[in-house]
Design a protein around this motif. Structure first.
Motif, PDB file in Angstrom:
ATOM      1  N   ARG A 235       0.849  -1.183   0.000  1.00 41.33           N
ATOM      2  CA  ARG A 235       0.000   0.000   0.000  1.00 41.33           C
ATOM      3  C   ARG A 235       0.892   1.243   0.000  1.00 41.33           C
ATOM      4  O   ARG A 235       1.905   1.275   0.703  1.00 41.33           O
ATOM      5  CB  ARG A 235      -0.887  -0.028   1.248  1.00 41.33           C
ATOM      6  N   GLU A 236       0.508   2.284  -0.795  1.00 40.63           N
ATOM      7  CA  GLU A 236       1.318   3.492  -0.836  1.00 40.63           C
ATOM      8  C   GLU A 236       0.486   4.719  -0.506  1.00 40.63           C
ATOM      9  O   GLU A 236      -0.712   4.784  -0.803  1.00 40.63           O
ATOM     10  CB  GLU A 236       1.973   3.663  -2.215  1.00 40.63           C
ATOM     11  N   PHE A 237       1.161   5.692   0.060  1.00 38.38           N
ATOM     12  CA  PHE A 237       0.516   6.934   0.456  1.00 38.38           C
ATOM     13  C   PHE A 237       0.096   7.748  -0.766  1.00 38.38           C
ATOM     14  O   PHE A 237       0.823   7.816  -1.752  1.00 38.38           O
ATOM     15  CB  PHE A 237       1.487   7.750   1.318  1.00 38.38           C
ATOM     16  N   VAL A 238      -1.075   8.359  -0.683  1.00 45.86           N
ATOM     17  CA  VAL A 238      -1.577   9.217  -1.760  1.00 45.86           C
ATOM     18  C   VAL A 238      -1.727  10.663  -1.273  1.00 45.86           C
ATOM     19  O   VAL A 238      -1.197  11.586  -1.881  1.00 45.86           O
ATOM     20  CB  VAL A 238      -2.927   8.711  -2.289  1.00 45.86           C
ATOM     21  N   ALA A 239      -2.481  10.858  -0.192  1.00 43.55           N
ATOM     22  CA  ALA A 239      -2.744  12.222   0.281  1.00 43.55           C
ATOM     23  C   ALA A 239      -3.150  12.183   1.746  1.00 43.55           C
ATOM     24  O   ALA A 239      -3.667  11.172   2.226  1.00 43.55           O
ATOM     25  CB  ALA A 239      -3.844  12.882  -0.544  1.00 43.55           C
ATOM     26  N   ALA A 240      -2.928  13.302   2.437  1.00 42.81           N
ATOM     27  CA  ALA A 240      -3.326  13.417   3.839  1.00 42.81           C
ATOM     28  C   ALA A 240      -3.796  14.831   4.116  1.00 42.81           C
ATOM     29  O   ALA A 240      -3.403  15.778   3.424  1.00 42.81           O
ATOM     30  CB  ALA A 240      -2.165  13.060   4.763  1.00 42.81           C
ATOM     31  N   ILE A 241      -4.632  14.952   5.131  1.00 46.12           N
ATOM     32  CA  ILE A 241      -5.161  16.262   5.510  1.00 46.12           C
ATOM     33  C   ILE A 241      -5.223  16.341   7.027  1.00 46.12           C
ATOM     34  O   ILE A 241      -5.563  15.369   7.706  1.00 46.12           O
ATOM     35  CB  ILE A 241      -6.546  16.504   4.870  1.00 46.12           C
ATOM     36  N   SER A 242      -4.878  17.506   7.558  1.00 38.19           N
ATOM     37  CA  SER A 242      -4.878  17.691   9.009  1.00 38.19           C
ATOM     38  C   SER A 242      -6.303  17.739   9.557  1.00 38.19           C
ATOM     39  O   SER A 242      -7.275  17.828   8.807  1.00 38.19           O
ATOM     40  CB  SER A 242      -4.141  18.990   9.360  1.00 38.19           C
ATOM     41  N   ALA A 243      -6.399  17.725  10.876  1.00 32.25           N
ATOM     42  CA  ALA A 243      -7.708  17.720  11.523  1.00 32.25           C
ATOM     43  C   ALA A 243      -8.529  18.950  11.155  1.00 32.25           C
ATOM     44  O   ALA A 243      -9.741  18.865  10.957  1.00 32.25           O
ATOM     45  CB  ALA A 243      -7.534  17.641  13.038  1.00 32.25           C
ATOM     46  N   THR A 244      -7.865  20.085  11.056  1.00 30.14           N
ATOM     47  CA  THR A 244      -8.579  21.327  10.727  1.00 30.14           C
ATOM     48  C   THR A 244      -8.713  21.554   9.235  1.00 30.14           C
ATOM     49  O   THR A 244      -9.443  22.434   8.805  1.00 30.14           O
ATOM     50  CB  THR A 244      -7.849  22.524  11.338  1.00 30.14           C
ATOM     51  N   GLY A 245      -7.984  20.769   8.452  1.00 28.03           N
ATOM     52  CA  GLY A 245      -8.048  20.929   7.006  1.00 28.03           C
ATOM     53  C   GLY A 245      -7.106  21.966   6.441  1.00 28.03           C
ATOM     54  O   GLY A 245      -7.100  22.196   5.225  1.00 28.03           O
ATOM     55  N   ASP A 246      -6.287  22.590   7.284  1.00 28.32           N
ATOM     56  CA  ASP A 246      -5.428  23.654   6.790  1.00 28.32           C
ATOM     57  C   ASP A 246      -4.085  23.157   6.288  1.00 28.32           C
ATOM     58  O   ASP A 246      -3.300  23.926   5.726  1.00 28.32           O
ATOM     59  CB  ASP A 246      -5.217  24.726   7.869  1.00 28.32           C
ATOM     60  N   THR A 247      -3.786  21.882   6.501  1.00 23.77           N
ATOM     61  CA  THR A 247      -2.533  21.305   6.016  1.00 23.77           C
ATOM     62  C   THR A 247      -2.831  20.057   5.202  1.00 23.77           C
ATOM     63  O   THR A 247      -3.587  19.194   5.644  1.00 23.77           O
ATOM     64  CB  THR A 247      -1.603  20.938   7.183  1.00 23.77           C
ATOM     65  N   THR A 248      -2.243  19.987   4.028  1.00 26.53           N
ATOM     66  CA  THR A 248      -2.390  18.809   3.187  1.00 26.53           C
ATOM     67  C   THR A 248      -1.023  18.333   2.701  1.00 26.53           C
ATOM     68  O   THR A 248      -0.072  19.111   2.637  1.00 26.53           O
ATOM     69  CB  THR A 248      -3.275  19.081   1.962  1.00 26.53           C
ATOM     70  N   ARG A 249      -0.932  17.052   2.413  1.00 26.79           N
ATOM     71  CA  ARG A 249       0.278  16.451   1.859  1.00 26.79           C
ATOM     72  C   ARG A 249      -0.130  15.547   0.715  1.00 26.79           C
ATOM     73  O   ARG A 249      -1.185  14.909   0.777  1.00 26.79           O
ATOM     74  CB  ARG A 249       1.016  15.622   2.918  1.00 26.79           C
ATOM     75  N   TYR A 250       0.719  15.469  -0.309  1.00 25.94           N
ATOM     76  CA  TYR A 250       0.424  14.635  -1.469  1.00 25.94           C
ATOM     77  C   TYR A 250       1.660  13.868  -1.905  1.00 25.94           C
ATOM     78  O   TYR A 250       2.783  14.363  -1.785  1.00 25.94           O
ATOM     79  CB  TYR A 250      -0.051  15.498  -2.646  1.00 25.94           C
ATOM     80  N   ALA A 251       1.423  12.686  -2.443  1.00 27.55           N
ATOM     81  CA  ALA A 251       2.492  11.980  -3.126  1.00 27.55           C
ATOM     82  C   ALA A 251       2.819  12.727  -4.409  1.00 27.55           C
ATOM     83  O   ALA A 251       1.937  13.330  -5.036  1.00 27.55           O
ATOM     84  CB  ALA A 251       2.046  10.554  -3.438  1.00 27.55           C
ATOM     85  N   ASP A 252       4.081  12.682  -4.806  1.00 24.66           N
ATOM     86  CA  ASP A 252       4.487  13.402  -6.013  1.00 24.66           C
ATOM     87  C   ASP A 252       3.698  12.947  -7.238  1.00 24.66           C
ATOM     88  O   ASP A 252       3.421  13.742  -8.139  1.00 24.66           O
ATOM     89  CB  ASP A 252       5.984  13.195  -6.261  1.00 24.66           C
ATOM     90  N   SER A 253       3.333  11.684  -7.268  1.00 21.92           N
ATOM     91  CA  SER A 253       2.662  11.121  -8.441  1.00 21.92           C
ATOM     92  C   SER A 253       1.254  11.674  -8.653  1.00 21.92           C
ATOM     93  O   SER A 253       0.699  11.534  -9.746  1.00 21.92           O
ATOM     94  CB  SER A 253       2.586   9.600  -8.326  1.00 21.92           C
ATOM     95  N   VAL A 254       0.673  12.305  -7.629  1.00 23.96           N
ATOM     96  CA  VAL A 254      -0.702  12.806  -7.768  1.00 23.96           C
ATOM     97  C   VAL A 254      -0.804  14.321  -7.595  1.00 23.96           C
ATOM     98  O   VAL A 254      -1.886  14.887  -7.779  1.00 23.96           O
ATOM     99  CB  VAL A 254      -1.654  12.108  -6.772  1.00 23.96           C
ATOM    100  N   LYS A 255       0.293  14.978  -7.265  1.00 25.81           N
ATOM    101  CA  LYS A 255       0.267  16.436  -7.067  1.00 25.81           C
ATOM    102  C   LYS A 255      -0.245  17.134  -8.315  1.00 25.81           C
ATOM    103  O   LYS A 255       0.162  16.824  -9.423  1.00 25.81           O
ATOM    104  CB  LYS A 255       1.667  16.951  -6.735  1.00 25.81           C
TER     105      LYS A 255
END
Length: 122
Positions: free
Chosen positions: A45-65
């Protein structure tokens, strides 16, 4: 106990869009970070995206940015993954997950959904 239920997967042509949803129930609140992962046949399994509890911070895998967008509606305990410009190589089972922080959900999720299949035809 936390339950995560994904929906929105399906078959789409290359260049098309899909929106995945993940509804949470049980002992989970809006203080949890949320994320999406995917798994290709025979792969980890690989990481795609994440979002903080408040929604103000997001992270993405390079392949989907630039193509995928993660968002959340805390009133509905639901997280979304908007997937645009889909490619055949995006074909996978997509899972949602929870974690205590955005970094934690990326590396060590605490709960998983059952997964939803996304198939992109060429």
């Amino acid at each position: 106990q936390v339950q995560l239920i994904e929906s929105g997967g399906g078959l789409v042509q290359a260049g098309g869009s899909l929106r995945l949803s993940c509804a949470a129930s049980g002992r989970i609140g809006s203080s949890y970070a949320r994320g999406w992962f995917r798994q290709f046949p025979g792969k980890e399994r690989e990481f795609v995206a994440a979002i903080s509890a408040t929604g103000d911070t997001t992270r993405y895998a390079d392949s989907v940015k630039g193509r995928f967008t993660i968002s959340r509606d805390n009133a509905k305990n639901t997280v979304y993954l908007q997937m645009n410009s889909l490619k055949p190589e995006d074909t996978a089972v997509y899972y949602c997950a929870t974690g205590t922080t955005t970094l934690a959900v990326t590396t060590a999720p605490t709960s998983w959904g059952q997964g939803t299949q996304v198939t992109v035809s060429s």
